[in-house]
Write a protein that holds these residues in place. Structure first.
Motif, PDB file in Angstrom:
ATOM      1  N   GLU A  28      -6.581   2.381  -3.570  1.00  0.00           N
ATOM      2  CA  GLU A  28      -7.274   1.197  -3.051  1.00  0.00           C
ATOM      3  C   GLU A  28      -7.060   0.059  -4.035  1.00  0.00           C
ATOM      4  O   GLU A  28      -6.933   0.291  -5.245  1.00  0.00           O
ATOM      5  N   PHE A  29      -6.958  -1.135  -3.498  1.00  0.00           N
ATOM      6  CA  PHE A  29      -6.708  -2.322  -4.328  1.00  0.00           C
ATOM      7  C   PHE A  29      -7.547  -3.439  -3.728  1.00  0.00           C
ATOM      8  O   PHE A  29      -7.338  -3.817  -2.591  1.00  0.00           O
ATOM      9  N   THR A  35       5.042  -0.623  -0.178  1.00  0.00           N
ATOM     10  CA  THR A  35       4.158  -1.229  -1.164  1.00  0.00           C
ATOM     11  C   THR A  35       4.867  -1.279  -2.522  1.00  0.00           C
ATOM     12  O   THR A  35       5.417  -0.275  -2.970  1.00  0.00           O
ATOM     13  N   SER A  63       0.266   0.582  -9.218  1.00  0.00           N
ATOM     14  CA  SER A  63      -1.052   0.938  -9.728  1.00  0.00           C
ATOM     15  C   SER A  63      -1.075   1.058 -11.253  1.00  0.00           C
ATOM     16  O   SER A  63      -1.716   1.942 -11.805  1.00  0.00           O
ATOM     17  N   LYS A 120      -6.766  -3.473   0.255  1.00  0.00           N
ATOM     18  CA  LYS A 120      -5.312  -3.340   0.128  1.00  0.00           C
ATOM     19  C   LYS A 120      -4.596  -3.731   1.419  1.00  0.00           C
ATOM     20  O   LYS A 120      -3.625  -4.491   1.388  1.00  0.00           O
ATOM     21  N   ILE A 140      -8.950  -1.668  -8.902  1.00  0.00           N
ATOM     22  CA  ILE A 140      -7.895  -0.774  -8.424  1.00  0.00           C
ATOM     23  C   ILE A 140      -8.383   0.655  -8.538  1.00  0.00           C
ATOM     24  O   ILE A 140      -8.945   1.049  -9.563  1.00  0.00           O
TER      25      ILE A 140
END
Ligand code: SF4
Ligand code: SF4
Lengths: 364, 185
Positions: free
Chosen positions: B109-110, B69, B73, B152, B88
């Protein structure tokens, strides 16, 4: 069929008239209206480089191997879906309308258009029956009388809707239809001076003997054609509807079947106008060869005559449709100018010239 | 500018030339579509428009060349997003460490709410990590609002990989080179 012959002539006449009315309205006019809408959508699509409606597919299509998908692409089932939709849609009556007139207007818009069809001879004979619903001696006068009633539906719709768009549409339709009525009425007078009879069957008989009247009276035909566009509110004279200016014009506030009735009215008026032109200018059910210009003696010939008539009529309908996607809308003042200052004098001149020519021919 | 109104000749005032050219134009288009089948439209659900490279469609998260990834963030995109489509959740102090060496963190988490996203591209522009890109999907559908909030996993799966300038890899290489002596050029 013996029992029919045993009835007295009045009963027979009544039965056959009813039969002809039902057949003409439900088996001819309604399907033609439905499919004219389809043709309209398809032709407009092709002119605008699109494909047009090609989706509606009822459940049984998947059992037809090659024909089914082809028919779907033609959009054959769209009119059915359209009709069903009109019936099932919510019939919304806005709170601000004048209810009684609001309900009356769609009916008044449809009925005259259908009544106008009554005097059209759409074939010669079938058996012993003449293929015209009412063989009136005042045929054309009846048509003009009835057709001018059509404007009431639109004016009433405009008034009853109580909205400015509808109101403007109603006003425009009254002004437009009244002015073109005059030009239209006067344009056909030379025809009847030539024929010497107002009965439409006689007009056809006259054309069967000589040339079609469109060749003898081209100016009358042009005036009649343009006036017919104006009378049926088709582009370039669709000012009462004028979607771009008036939202929907006189039928802005209408929905579901009431709206559909206006639509049916418009297309029926188109049918009536095309049929009228076929009778007046294009020799009705006759064709000048193969003996097709005499009243039929056999059933086959009878059907052939009806076929000829319908074909001629459909060609003119396509002209109506084509023109809609060809020409822009006239401005209101241009429309009135064209009607009053061009066509009315032209029609008058045509009458005078025809009279003089006829007089000169008969004087010798 | 004043446009001079041309005086029309009698022939032109008869409307006939306009009629004829109208007929010509409409017939040309009609025959082209009807006989030659050269329509300009597409029958959408069956035929889909293949958008050109660089089209700014839906924003998706991308992975780097080694499948990690990229997002760190930083929440810049969340901040800049005009319709507030991005949400986010940072990893916090006890969250999972970043997958990439040298990166400090990655989002726990996104989420992008595709019903809100206006495909403006600000997130892509602001992202310091080249972690989010507007890609070639333009027609997103779903049967519920919930379905249209992409999380995500989904964003990463749809996004694919994008190596980019690989800033952290270079930083790492540089750092490694500094360990040895003498330091090279
Ligand atoms: S493209 Fe624009 S609207 Fe969509 S997520 Fe990025 S910043 Fe927000
Ligand atoms: S996508 Fe880019 S801008 Fe958004 S939080 Fe991740 S690293 Fe920051």
């Amino acid at each position: 069929m013996d029992w029919i012959n045993q009835l007295n002539p009045t009963m027979q006449f009544a039965i056959f008239s009813m039969l002809k009315v039902c057949v003409v309205i439900f088996l001819a006019v309604m399907p033609i209206v439905a499919y004219a809408v389809l043709v309209e959508r398809k032709v407009s699509a092709f002119i605008q480089d699109r494909v047009g409606p090609n989706r509606a597919a009822p459940f049984f299509v998947k059992y037809l191997p090659v024909v089914g998908p082809f028919l779907v692409r033609l959009g054959i089932f769209h009119p059915l879906a359209d009709g069903l939709k009109s019936f099932l849609k919510e019939d919304f009556t806005p709170a601000h309308v004048r209810k009684v007139y609001f309900w009356l207007a769609p009916a008044i818009a449809v009925v005259p258009a259908m009544l106008a069809l009554a005097v059209i001879p759409f074939g010669s004979t079938l058996g012993a029956q003449k293929m015209v619903i009412a063989d009136l001696n005042v045929g054309i006068l009846y048509t003009f009388g009835i057709v001018s009633l059509g404007v009431y539906g639109l004016v009433l719709a405009g008034y009853a809707s109580n909205s400015k768009f509808s109101f403007l549409g109603g006003i425009r339709s009254s002004a437009q239809m009244i002015s073109y009525e005059i030009a239209m009425g006067m344009s056909v007078i030379p025809l009847f001076m030539l024929v010497g009879d107002l009965n439409l069957s006689k007009v056809i008989a006259y054309q069967a003997d000589g040339a079609w009247l469109v060749f003898k009276q081209p100016i009358a035909f042009v005036i009649f054609l343009v006036s017919a566009f104006a009378e049926t509110n088709r582009l370039p004279f669709d000012l009462p509807e004028a979607e771009t200016e008036l939202v929907g014009g006189y039928h802005t506030e209408y929905s579901s079947m009431k709206f559909a009735l206006f639509f049916i009215g418009e297309y029926t008026a188109m049918i009536a106008a095309s049929a009228m032109m076929v009778v007046l200018f294009f020799g009705g059910w006759t064709l000048p060869f193969a003996g097709l210009d005499q009243p039929a003696t056999t059933l086959v010939m009878g059907f052939a005559h009806i076929g000829i008539f319908v074909t001629k009529m459909l060609v003119l309908m396509v002209v109506f449709i084509w023109v809609r996607w060809m020409l822009p809308r006239f401005r209101y003042d241009q429309l009135m100018d064209l009607g009053w200052r061009r066509f009315v004098p032209l029609a008058l001149a045509n009458i005078v010239v025809t009279a003089v020519v006829l007089w000169a021919l008969h004087a010798k | 500018m004043i446009v001079k109104r041309a005086n029309l000749s009698f022939w032109e005032r008869l409307y006939l030339p306009a009629l004829l050219s109208g007929l010509q134009v409409t017939w040309r288009h009609f025959s082209r579509t009807f006989f030659a089948g050269k329509k300009v439209t597409m029958e959408y659900p069956e035929q889909k428009w293949v958008v050109p490279e660089g089209y700014r469609g839906a924003p998706y998260l991308v992975r780097d060349q080694s499948g990690d990834t990229k997002c760190v963030s930083c929440q810049l995109c969340e901040f800049v997003c005009p319709p507030k489509a991005i949400k986010i959740i940072p990893p916090g102090s006890s969250g999972k460490p970043a997958e990439r060496a040298n990166a400090e963190k990655m989002p726990a988490e996104f989420e992008i709410n595709m019903l809100r996203c206006i495909f403006c591209g600000f997130c892509q522009e602001v992202c310091p990590e080249e972690a989010i890109f507007l890609q070639r999907d333009y027609s997103l559908t779903g049967l519920s609002r919930g379905e249209m909030i992409y999380d995500k996993e989904k964003l990463l799966a749809l996004g694919g990989t994008h190596a980019g300038v690989q800033k952290w890899k270079h930083k790492l290489d540089e750092a490694k080179e500094q360990e040895t002596f003498p330091v090279k050029g």
